[in-house]
Design a protein around this motif. Structure first.
Motif, PDB file in Angstrom:
ATOM      1  N   VAL A  22      42.031  38.091  19.759  1.00  0.00           N
ATOM      2  CA  VAL A  22      41.632  36.728  20.192  1.00  0.00           C
ATOM      3  C   VAL A  22      41.027  36.163  18.976  1.00  0.00           C
ATOM      4  CG1 VAL A  22      39.634  35.685  21.421  1.00  0.00           C
ATOM      5  CG2 VAL A  22      41.065  37.530  22.517  1.00  0.00           C
ATOM      6  N   GLN A  23      40.393  37.006  17.837  1.00  0.00           N
ATOM      7  CA  GLN A  23      40.015  36.240  16.744  1.00  0.00           C
ATOM      8  C   GLN A  23      41.266  35.770  15.978  1.00  0.00           C
ATOM      9  OE1 GLN A  23      37.356  39.035  14.431  1.00  0.00           O
ATOM     10  NE2 GLN A  23      35.970  39.339  16.236  1.00  0.00           N
ATOM     11  N   GLU A  47      42.597  32.450  17.731  1.00  0.00           N
ATOM     12  CA  GLU A  47      41.813  31.377  17.463  1.00  0.00           C
ATOM     13  C   GLU A  47      42.125  30.552  16.083  1.00  0.00           C
ATOM     14  OE1 GLU A  47      37.902  33.146  17.696  1.00  0.00           O
ATOM     15  OE2 GLU A  47      37.777  32.625  19.822  1.00  0.00           O
ATOM     16  N   LYS A  48      42.461  31.720  15.239  1.00  0.00           N
ATOM     17  CA  LYS A  48      43.060  31.068  13.769  1.00  0.00           C
ATOM     18  C   LYS A  48      44.239  30.451  13.953  1.00  0.00           C
ATOM     19  CE  LYS A  48      39.958  34.392  11.132  1.00  0.00           C
ATOM     20  NZ  LYS A  48      40.038  35.498  10.300  1.00  0.00           N
ATOM     21  N   CYS A  65      46.260  29.322  16.435  1.00  0.00           N
ATOM     22  CA  CYS A  65      46.442  28.379  17.027  1.00  0.00           C
ATOM     23  C   CYS A  65      45.846  26.892  16.328  1.00  0.00           C
ATOM     24  CB  CYS A  65      45.878  28.123  18.653  1.00  0.00           C
ATOM     25  SG  CYS A  65      44.121  28.376  18.628  1.00  0.00           S
ATOM     26  N   GLN A  66      44.999  26.858  15.301  1.00  0.00           N
ATOM     27  CA  GLN A  66      44.789  26.026  14.412  1.00  0.00           C
ATOM     28  C   GLN A  66      45.731  25.415  13.354  1.00  0.00           C
ATOM     29  OE1 GLN A  66      41.805  24.516  15.028  1.00  0.00           O
ATOM     30  NE2 GLN A  66      41.621  26.057  16.763  1.00  0.00           N
ATOM     31  N   PHE A  98      42.274  34.356  27.321  1.00  0.00           N
ATOM     32  CA  PHE A  98      42.155  33.339  26.134  1.00  0.00           C
ATOM     33  C   PHE A  98      43.564  32.438  26.262  1.00  0.00           C
ATOM     34  CE2 PHE A  98      43.522  31.589  21.932  1.00  0.00           C
ATOM     35  CZ  PHE A  98      42.480  31.099  21.447  1.00  0.00           C
ATOM     36  N   LYS A 104      44.105  28.145  27.416  1.00  0.00           N
ATOM     37  CA  LYS A 104      44.860  26.991  26.661  1.00  0.00           C
ATOM     38  C   LYS A 104      46.056  26.558  27.190  1.00  0.00           C
ATOM     39  CE  LYS A 104      42.250  27.720  22.793  1.00  0.00           C
ATOM     40  NZ  LYS A 104      41.462  26.738  22.089  1.00  0.00           N
TER      41      LYS A 104
END
Length: 405
Positions: free
Chosen positions: A104-105, A108-109, A111-112, A135, A139
């Protein structure tokens, strides 16, 4: 027009030699995995026997892929588990949770990123997917769950076998209730569930998973050049000097049908047969089977060391009580090795064409199949010659993925 990179694969372990991300090829945006040891890694500078399994965590087909890995974190996590003497289900569930947090961490990176796809598809394997799927659904992504086994229905079968086989003194426990609760939430969050066999599909339906949510996609397998060029031969007759060599390769568990195999070996004491048991023994074997000269206990071997056993055996025995597929069947067929398999797994064997199908997993059924092989070596030659088509190619798997998803 170039294929859009829209798939993200989350994979704990090297399951199926990374077949799904490899098949996706140019459609793969990212692979997230627990360990990844490139050819340039310092781990490969260690003496050969050290961390062998870890150093196999790589595939050249994905050398140019965008891979997110947590190798160092994994080592620390496993070391802590060892020092704290955490074992069994607690250890497995802890590893699954650790992987999900790390994934998940990473997501998060990822998808940026400026080039992140507008409509991504996330694929993750069962039991280590819940937080990842949560998660992804938050989204609005499309989600696919890769179901690695036949689920709780299989566990019921295994529990019955353990109750029947109390003489094996196995320290085995069914999964805790919350394990299956988390799995059911994974199934609910997944838009589609991928299984590898009709047997798995039937097992999931028996516990309430809707049939129309399930896709059956067989395993892909790429034979080695060495296996493709291998020529298998048999003697005119088997004898005490040249017995039939029966190979069992995999974890030595009651689920794998090992008890029926050992009982069959007792029934065949006077026949020109020997059994090679290759794999980690995770149960206590009764002394009478340890003393049976027909049984050769070879133990665990690294993945790269299995080829010699496939080459030297005469028939491969896969008497599983339940399996999501059984990749070793494809490996055996790649070496033109006839297979005797139960019907409770992936459909690799066509009965009396490239091997034999056991309609029940019992000592008598196994013994009768092996007796037939002993008495008909010419038929084994026929079976071996029919063992040419093994599994899906990667391009066929890619076609399946594109057509289903």
């Amino acid at each position: 027009m170039a294929a859009l990179r829209t798939w993200i694969c989350c994979q704990l372990g090297s399951r199926e030699h990374y077949a799904i991300p490899r098949a996706l090829d140019r459609q793969l945006f990212a692979l997230i995995t627990d360990a990844w040891v490139t050819r340039q890694s310092l781990f490969n500078k260690l003496p050969k026997p050290v961390l062998t399994k870890l150093r196999e965590r790589f595939h050249v087909d994905l050398e140019q892929a965008s891979v997110y890995q947590f190798t160092t974190s994994l080592i620390y996590h496993e070391l802590r588990q060892y020092l704290q003497k955490i074992t069994g289900w607690d250890r497995m569930i802890s590893r699954n949770h650790w992987f999900q947090r790390q994934s998940v961490q990473a997501l998060e990176k990822i998808c940026q990123q400026a080039n992140f796809p507008a409509e991504p598809t996330l694929f993750a394997y069962s039991y280590a997917a819940l937080e990842i799927l949560r998660f992804a659904k938050s989204k609005g992504w499309r989600t696919i769950l890769g179901q690695i086994d036949p689920g709780p229905f299989e566990e019921e079968l295994v529990l019955k076998e353990h109750l029947r086989r109390s003489n094996y003194q196995v320290d085995w426990q069914p999964a805790p209730a919350h394990y299956w609760e988390m799995w059911r939430e994974e199934c609910a969050l997944a838009d589609r569930i991928m299984v590898n066999s009709a047997w798995s599909s039937q097992a999931l339906q028996k516990v309430g998973i809707a049939k129309d949510k399930i896709n059956i996609i067989p395993l892909a397998y790429q034979p080695t050049v060495q296996s493709q060029n291998f020529v298998r031969s048999y003697p005119q007759a088997f004898s005490a000097k040249r017995p039939l060599r029966v190979l069992f390769l995999g974890q030595v568990l009651l689920r794998k049908g090992i008890a029926a195999l050992l009982e069959a070996a007792e029934l065949l004491r006077d026949a020109p047969v020997e059994f090679w048991i290759v794999g980690q023994v995770d149960i206590k074997i009764p002394e009478q089977y340890r003393l049976n000269s027909k049984l050769h206990w070879i133990g665990a071997v690294p993945r790269g060391g299995t080829a010699q056993y496939y080459q030297q055996a005469d028939v491969f025995l896969f008497p599983t009580l339940s399996d999501g597929f059984g990749l070793t069947q494809l490996e055996a067929q790649a070496w033109k090795l006839p297979v005797i398999a139960s019907q409770f797994c992936g459909e690799v064997v066509q009965n009396e064409k490239n091997g034999m199908v056991l309609t029940e997993v019992s000592a008598n059924a196994i013994a009768e199949a092996i007796k037939f092989c002993v008495n008909h070596p010419a038929v084994l030659t026929t079976y071996a010659r029919a063992s040419e088509r093994v599994g899906l190619t990667l391009s066929e798997l890619q076609h399946y993925l594109n057509s289903k998803y």
